[in-house]
Each structure stands twice: as C-alpha cells, then as structure tokens.
Design a protein around this motif. Structure first.
Motif, PDB file in Angstrom:
ATOM      1  N   VAL A   1       0.851  -1.187   0.000  1.00 20.62           N
ATOM      2  CA  VAL A   1       0.000   0.000   0.000  1.00 20.62           C
ATOM      3  C   VAL A   1       0.892   1.244   0.000  1.00 20.62           C
ATOM      4  N   PRO A   2       0.646   2.226  -0.865  1.00 19.49           N
ATOM      5  CA  PRO A   2       1.455   3.456  -0.864  1.00 19.49           C
ATOM      6  C   PRO A   2       1.362   4.190   0.474  1.00 19.49           C
ATOM      7  N   GLY A   3       2.393   4.954   0.769  1.00 14.97           N
ATOM      8  CA  GLY A   3       2.414   5.715   2.013  1.00 14.97           C
ATOM      9  C   GLY A   3       3.698   6.499   2.126  1.00 14.97           C
ATOM     10  N   PRO A   4       4.021   6.973   3.319  1.00 17.37           N
ATOM     11  CA  PRO A   4       5.223   7.790   3.508  1.00 17.37           C
ATOM     12  C   PRO A   4       6.514   7.020   3.215  1.00 17.37           C
ATOM     13  N   ARG A   5       7.573   7.780   2.986  1.00 17.58           N
ATOM     14  CA  ARG A   5       8.917   7.213   2.846  1.00 17.58           C
ATOM     15  C   ARG A   5       9.721   7.638   4.065  1.00 17.58           C
ATOM     16  N   LEU A   6      10.241   6.664   4.805  1.00 16.96           N
ATOM     17  CA  LEU A   6      11.038   6.891   5.997  1.00 16.96           C
ATOM     18  C   LEU A   6      12.445   6.378   5.746  1.00 16.96           C
ATOM     19  N   CYS A   7      13.439   7.274   5.814  1.00 15.08           N
ATOM     20  CA  CYS A   7      14.841   6.886   5.621  1.00 15.08           C
ATOM     21  C   CYS A   7      15.557   6.881   6.969  1.00 15.08           C
TER      22      CYS A   7
ATOM     23  N   TRP B   1      19.538   9.864  -2.033  1.00 15.90           N
ATOM     24  CA  TRP B   1      18.878   8.815  -1.250  1.00 15.90           C
ATOM     25  C   TRP B   1      17.635   9.316  -0.521  1.00 15.90           C
ATOM     26  N   THR B   2      17.734  10.423   0.202  1.00 17.20           N
ATOM     27  CA  THR B   2      16.614  10.875   1.038  1.00 17.20           C
ATOM     28  C   THR B   2      15.771  11.962   0.398  1.00 17.20           C
ATOM     29  N   ALA B   3      15.990  12.238  -0.879  1.00 17.73           N
ATOM     30  CA  ALA B   3      15.333  13.376  -1.527  1.00 17.73           C
ATOM     31  C   ALA B   3      13.812  13.331  -1.407  1.00 17.73           C
ATOM     32  N   GLU B   4      13.234  12.141  -1.504  1.00 16.27           N
ATOM     33  CA  GLU B   4      11.772  12.012  -1.472  1.00 16.27           C
ATOM     34  C   GLU B   4      11.258  11.576  -0.104  1.00 16.27           C
ATOM     35  N   ALA B   5      12.097  11.584   0.898  1.00 14.96           N
ATOM     36  CA  ALA B   5      11.682  11.090   2.216  1.00 14.96           C
ATOM     37  C   ALA B   5      10.746  12.065   2.916  1.00 14.96           C
ATOM     38  N   ASP B   6       9.755  11.511   3.602  1.00 17.53           N
ATOM     39  CA  ASP B   6       8.904  12.325   4.470  1.00 17.53           C
ATOM     40  C   ASP B   6       9.595  12.584   5.799  1.00 17.53           C
TER      41      ASP B   6
ATOM     42  N   PHE C   1      35.280  14.812  -0.129  1.00 19.79           N
ATOM     43  CA  PHE C   1      34.537  13.556  -0.071  1.00 19.79           C
ATOM     44  C   PHE C   1      33.346  13.668   0.885  1.00 19.79           C
ATOM     45  N   SER C   2      33.576  14.150   2.097  1.00 18.74           N
ATOM     46  CA  SER C   2      32.492  14.236   3.079  1.00 18.74           C
ATOM     47  C   SER C   2      31.408  15.199   2.617  1.00 18.74           C
ATOM     48  N   GLU C   3      31.812  16.310   2.035  1.00 19.29           N
ATOM     49  CA  GLU C   3      30.827  17.272   1.524  1.00 19.29           C
ATOM     50  C   GLU C   3      30.002  16.668   0.398  1.00 19.29           C
ATOM     51  N   ALA C   4      30.673  15.944  -0.505  1.00 18.50           N
ATOM     52  CA  ALA C   4      29.956  15.286  -1.600  1.00 18.50           C
ATOM     53  C   ALA C   4      29.033  14.194  -1.074  1.00 18.50           C
ATOM     54  N   LEU C   5      29.473  13.482  -0.025  1.00 16.91           N
ATOM     55  CA  LEU C   5      28.646  12.426   0.556  1.00 16.91           C
ATOM     56  C   LEU C   5      27.392  13.006   1.195  1.00 16.91           C
ATOM     57  N   CYS C   6      27.537  14.075   1.959  1.00 15.21           N
ATOM     58  CA  CYS C   6      26.364  14.713   2.568  1.00 15.21           C
ATOM     59  C   CYS C   6      25.381  15.174   1.497  1.00 15.21           C
ATOM     60  N   ASP C   7      25.894  15.783   0.443  1.00  9.03           N
ATOM     61  CA  ASP C   7      25.027  16.216  -0.654  1.00  9.03           C
ATOM     62  C   ASP C   7      24.314  15.037  -1.296  1.00  9.03           C
ATOM     63  N   ALA C   8      25.025  13.932  -1.508  1.00 10.26           N
ATOM     64  CA  ALA C   8      24.425  12.766  -2.152  1.00 10.26           C
ATOM     65  C   ALA C   8      23.372  12.109  -1.264  1.00 10.26           C
ATOM     66  N   VAL C   9      23.639  12.042   0.038  1.00 11.59           N
ATOM     67  CA  VAL C   9      22.649  11.475   0.962  1.00 11.59           C
ATOM     68  C   VAL C   9      21.333  12.233   0.851  1.00 11.59           C
TER      69      VAL C   9
END
Length: 329
Positions: free
Chosen positions: A43-49, A131-136, A119-127
């Motif tokens: 069933v569709p619903g929120p995205r939790l990361c 990955w979490t762009a569509e997370a509620d 690296f760390s700055e790029a990783l934070c941006d990528a996360v």
C-alpha cells in the motif's frame, strides 16, 4: 543511485524486502558502495529513511539499523522504509573517531554538503539529493564514540514555521529521550547536522543519540529501535498506536560546550542526563602528579548532554556539553 540486488532480494522498487548495495552518482564517491535494505509495502504511504554509522564506533545505533531491517512487514506496511546501516564507508574497520579518513571532516557537522566539495561534503550532498530526496522523514542514529558517553536524546531543527516545527517536535518526541534538543533557527545559517540541512528543504530530519564507549548495549539499541518504530506509527505506516514515554523528557534549545583549560587528566563528577546548577563543580583537572590544575564548573544551569570518558584531554578540547531548557515562546 545505481543499485545492485543481493541473493533472495526482491527487485528494487517492488513491494517486498530489497537487500543489496548501491553507488551514488557523484564520481567523487565512485570508489565506495553502501549497503541498503528497503522494505516497501503493498500500500502506498510515507517514505522513511534511516541511517547509522556516520561515526563508525557508535555501534548501538548501527546494530539498531541492522535489527530494524527485520521489523517491518511489507504485507502490512504502508509506504517504504529505507535503511543504510553504515554511512561512513571509508572508516569501516578503521575505528576512526568522529571523522571520515578521506578528508578528515566530521560528516555529522558537514550537512548539507557540496556536490563538488571534498569527499564528506559530496557524501552529505548525495545522501540528501539522491537517497533521502523524497523522504517524508530522515532519521540519523548515533550513540557514544570510543571515549564518549551520551544521554539518551533526540534532536530536531526549529524553523520558525509553526506547522513544520510542531511535526518535527512530535517526531523527535517518539523517542523515549531524557532530553529533546530543539535547535533554534540560527543553526540553519551554517553547515551542521542532518536535521538542520533537512529543515532548509522543508523536510523533517531527526538525529538520535544513545550509547557509550563503542559498546553494544541492549538498552541503547532498544532506544533507537523502539523510537523508529514509534515514528512509523506516528506517520501512519503501521496500524499500532504510538507508545507513551517512560522518561520525563526535557526540551532544551541552547547547546554549550565546556572546553578543557589545560592539558591534563579530567576526573568527572557528573554524568550525562543529570541537571547541574550554574557554578556547580563538574570535576577536577589534574596533572600526572595528582596536583589539581583546574576546577571545572557549570557555566549555566542545564542538563549534561554528553561527556568525554577518557580522562586524558588536551587544552581546548571539549570535555562535555550542557543544554539549557527551552524558554516558553
């Protein structure tokens, strides 16, 4: 993200349990892969990361991320739970305290990062952007590095927008914390933790802490596990009711570092979670002959959020932090 399934995994994006690895699109991160478990309900619903392992010695939170993978049933889950149990991949098996060994940065204080940064700055941006762009909601779990003891606490970011701040507060309150730290809007003007970076994009982010000295503790693991499950209940992803807290949680909003005034051996007289009064002695700093070098006292009345447990501390390094109670209005 480029995702690869492991054996006995459903296809990525299908209802069921996906287990595998992924690579971020950013070429700065190309040498590393990240483990991921994603439980998608019918069933569709929120995205939790959910993430852990920004600091690789904070093992109670990493173990909680592992256990949570088996605690969501895709047959009854509404929405998607996505879990990355170890963010700081370059530090795996290196026992690095706080930092990413590629660039020496503390990932936890680097959000929202930069796509073309270190690296760390790029990783934070990528996360955040991949990955979490569509997370509620994004929950980043922590808990007591190799020489650190923390109270059980959760952090959310206040923005000044009442509706957003109320939701973020209610999600942070899902954890049975001793202290809930409500970061004031001024934190949004500089790099910081995931809750702050998420708030900049009108997304709720929560950070949680429970643990000490790089040790596994069932009590600390349960704090993270039960808190995340409670968040899923609050978001309507599972049918059971939100559980009530057992701790008398105190909401605080001012974060004060107490630094070591000289090289020496600090003997603490306070523990995380307790209330201290302004001027109260926090402990004594001694040299290796046992002579007292300094008496550390509380600069304000508040609660000890965490403290360093190894007695040997250099001048200027933090000994502990104290948080002040949130003022009405």
């Amino acid at each position: 993200m480029k995702v690869t399934a492991s054996d006995k995994s459903c296809a990525y994006g299908d209802p069921g349990v996906f287990r595998g690895t992924f690579r971020f699109e950013n070429p700065i991160l190309a040498d590393y892969v990240w483990p991921i478990c994603e439980i998608r309900g019918k069933v569709p619903g929120p995205r939790l990361c959910i993430s852990a392992g920004v600091h690789v010695n904070e093992v109670s939170s990493i173990e909680a991320a592992v256990r949570l993978q088996n605690l969501f049933d895709p047959e009854t889950l509404k929405g998607t739970v996505s879990i990355v149990p170890l963010i700081n991949q370059p530090a795996a098996y290196k026992y690095c305290e706080y930092v990413c060994p590629v660039d020496g940065k503390n990932i936890n204080h680097t959000f929202p990062g930069k796509r073309d940064g270190t690296f760390s700055e790029a990783l934070c941006d990528a996360v955040l952007s991949e990955w979490t762009a569509e997370a509620d909601c994004y929950i980043d779990m922590h808990g007591g590095d190799l020489k650190e003891k923390v109270s059980k606490f959760s952090i959310f970011q206040k923005t000044g927008e009442a509706e957003f701040d109320d939701l973020a507060r209610r999600i942070a309150m899902c954890f049975d914390s001793e202290i809930v730290l409500a970061l004031t809007p001024e934190y949004m003007s500089k790099p910081g933790r995931p809750p702050t970076a998420c708030a900049l994009r009108k997304q709720v982010g929560i950070m949680t802490e429970a643990g000490s000295n790089g040790l596994l503790s069932e009590d600390d693991i349960a704090f993270h596990v039960e808190g995340v499950l409670n968040v899923s209940r609050l978001l309507g992803m599972t049918d059971s009711a939100v559980t009530l807290p057992t701790n008398a949680r105190t909401v605080c909003d001012t974060y004060i570092w107490v630094d070591c005034p000289a090289d020496g051996e600090f003997h603490a007289e306070v523990e995380p979670g307790i209330k201290v009064e302004r001027g109260q002695r926090l402990g004594l700093l001694r040299n290796l002959f046992g002579d007292t070098l300094a008496e550390l006292t509380a600069p304000v009345t508040g609660f000890v959020l965490w403290r360093i447990t190894h007695p040997s501390i250099r001048k200027g390094e933090p000994v502990l932090t104290i948080v002040e109670e949130e003022r009405p209005g």
